[in-house]
Design a protein around this motif. Structure first.
Motif, short mmCIF file in Angstrom:
data_model
loop_
_atom_site.label_atom_id
_atom_site.label_comp_id
_atom_site.label_asym_id
_atom_site.label_seq_id
_atom_site.Cartn_x
_atom_site.Cartn_y
_atom_site.Cartn_z
N PRO A 137 -21.00 14.72 5.99
CA PRO A 137 -21.11 15.19 4.41
C PRO A 137 -19.58 15.37 3.89
N SER A 138 -19.08 14.69 2.85
CA SER A 138 -17.97 14.61 2.37
C SER A 138 -16.74 14.26 3.36
N GLN A 139 -17.15 13.40 4.10
CA GLN A 139 -16.00 12.77 5.13
C GLN A 139 -16.28 11.27 5.40
N LEU A 140 -15.23 10.51 4.65
CA LEU A 140 -15.19 9.42 4.44
C LEU A 140 -14.33 8.82 5.68
N HIS A 141 -14.59 7.76 6.28
CA HIS A 141 -13.82 7.23 7.35
C HIS A 141 -13.68 5.70 7.31
N LEU A 142 -12.44 5.08 7.58
CA LEU A 142 -12.08 3.77 7.41
C LEU A 142 -12.17 3.12 9.22
N VAL A 154 0.93 -1.07 0.02
CA VAL A 154 0.08 0.11 -0.12
C VAL A 154 0.88 1.32 -0.02
N ASP A 155 0.64 2.05 -0.93
CA ASP A 155 1.25 3.36 -0.99
C ASP A 155 0.23 4.48 -0.97
N CYS A 156 0.12 4.89 0.33
CA CYS A 156 -1.07 5.95 0.43
C CYS A 156 -0.80 7.21 -0.10
N PRO A 157 -1.60 7.57 -0.76
CA PRO A 157 -1.59 9.11 -1.50
C PRO A 157 -1.93 10.25 -0.46
N SER A 158 -1.69 11.35 -0.68
CA SER A 158 -2.15 12.32 -0.20
C SER A 158 -3.55 12.57 0.07
N TYR A 159 -3.99 13.29 1.37
CA TYR A 159 -5.69 13.47 1.29
C TYR A 159 -5.85 14.39 2.38
N SER A 160 -6.93 14.87 2.42
CA SER A 160 -7.38 15.77 3.17
C SER A 160 -8.63 15.37 4.12
N LEU A 161 -8.91 15.87 5.18
CA LEU A 161 -10.04 15.35 6.07
C LEU A 161 -11.39 15.32 5.27
N ARG A 162 -11.72 16.14 4.44
CA ARG A 162 -12.91 15.94 3.74
C ARG A 162 -12.73 16.11 2.24
N GLY A 163 -13.56 15.40 1.64
CA GLY A 163 -13.57 15.04 -0.06
C GLY A 163 -14.10 13.70 -0.38
N ASP A 164 -14.07 13.47 -1.35
CA ASP A 164 -14.48 12.14 -1.79
C ASP A 164 -13.22 11.09 -2.32
N PHE A 165 -12.69 10.39 -1.57
CA PHE A 165 -11.48 9.44 -2.00
C PHE A 165 -11.70 7.96 -2.20
N ARG A 166 -12.86 7.87 -2.64
CA ARG A 166 -13.52 6.42 -2.64
C ARG A 166 -12.50 5.62 -3.74
N SER A 167 -12.26 6.36 -4.96
CA SER A 167 -11.35 5.75 -6.04
C SER A 167 -10.11 5.42 -5.61
N VAL A 168 -9.34 6.27 -4.77
CA VAL A 168 -8.04 6.02 -4.26
C VAL A 168 -8.16 4.98 -3.07
N ILE A 169 -9.09 5.05 -2.15
CA ILE A 169 -9.23 3.84 -1.53
C ILE A 169 -9.57 2.27 -2.08
N SER A 208 -8.60 1.62 -5.11
CA SER A 208 -7.50 1.46 -5.69
C SER A 208 -6.35 0.50 -4.86
N CYS A 209 -6.35 1.24 -3.41
CA CYS A 209 -5.36 0.70 -2.32
C CYS A 209 -5.79 -0.72 -2.30
N PHE A 210 -7.13 -1.04 -1.98
CA PHE A 210 -7.41 -2.37 -1.48
C PHE A 210 -7.48 -3.29 -2.96
N GLY A 211 -7.46 -2.87 -4.16
CA GLY A 211 -7.47 -3.49 -5.20
C GLY A 211 -6.16 -4.37 -5.29
N LYS A 212 -4.95 -3.80 -4.56
CA LYS A 212 -3.80 -4.53 -4.58
C LYS A 212 -3.62 -5.38 -3.39
#
Length: 135
Positions: free
Chosen positions: A92-97, A47-62, A64-68
């Protein structure tokens, strides 16, 4: 690595202080750092974690990470189990793992400032759930 070990490794981080982009087990973690810690060696080399912020839609990045990783993306309505990795909408616009463990969730809670256990709460819609399929 097993699903039970993933849950165990997440539980071992309870009360670890929260820090945005924290990646040091027992010292400071955010939700991504908690999941990476729970996954241990299977994430360290993959896993190479890309940069992200506290708010936003990062579903495609996540996704992609789990696809590996050796995980199966579960379908809506499938029963969860310990060791599952959960992506929820905490606001709203706050994803959480989070990591499923002990019939609840272990997650890095920014508001409480630490990694906590939470009983499953229906107020956070689950967007995706992954299950470890390795050995």
């Amino acid at each position: 690595m097993t699903a039970d070990l993933i849950a165990f490794r997440a539980n071992a981080q309870l009360n670890t202080p929260f820090r945005f982009r924290g990646r040091t087990p027992g010292v400071a973690l955010d939700c991504v750092g908690l999941v990476l810690t729970a996954l241990g060696p299977i994430a360290e080399t993959t896993v190479d974690c890309p940069s992200y912020s506290l708010r936003g839609d990062f579903r495609s990045v996540i996704l992609s990470c789990f696809g590996k990783l050796p995980f199966l993306l579960l379908h809506e309505g499938e029963t969860g189990c310990d060791g599952d990795i959960i992506l929820a909408a905490a606001g709203p616009s706050q994803l959480h793992l989070m990591v499923a463990a002990n019939s609840g969730w272990v997650h890095a809670h920014a508001g409480l400032g630490r990694v906590v256990f939470t009983p499953i709460w229906p107020g956070w819609p689950i967007i995706h759930r992954w299950r470890f399929i390795g050995d």
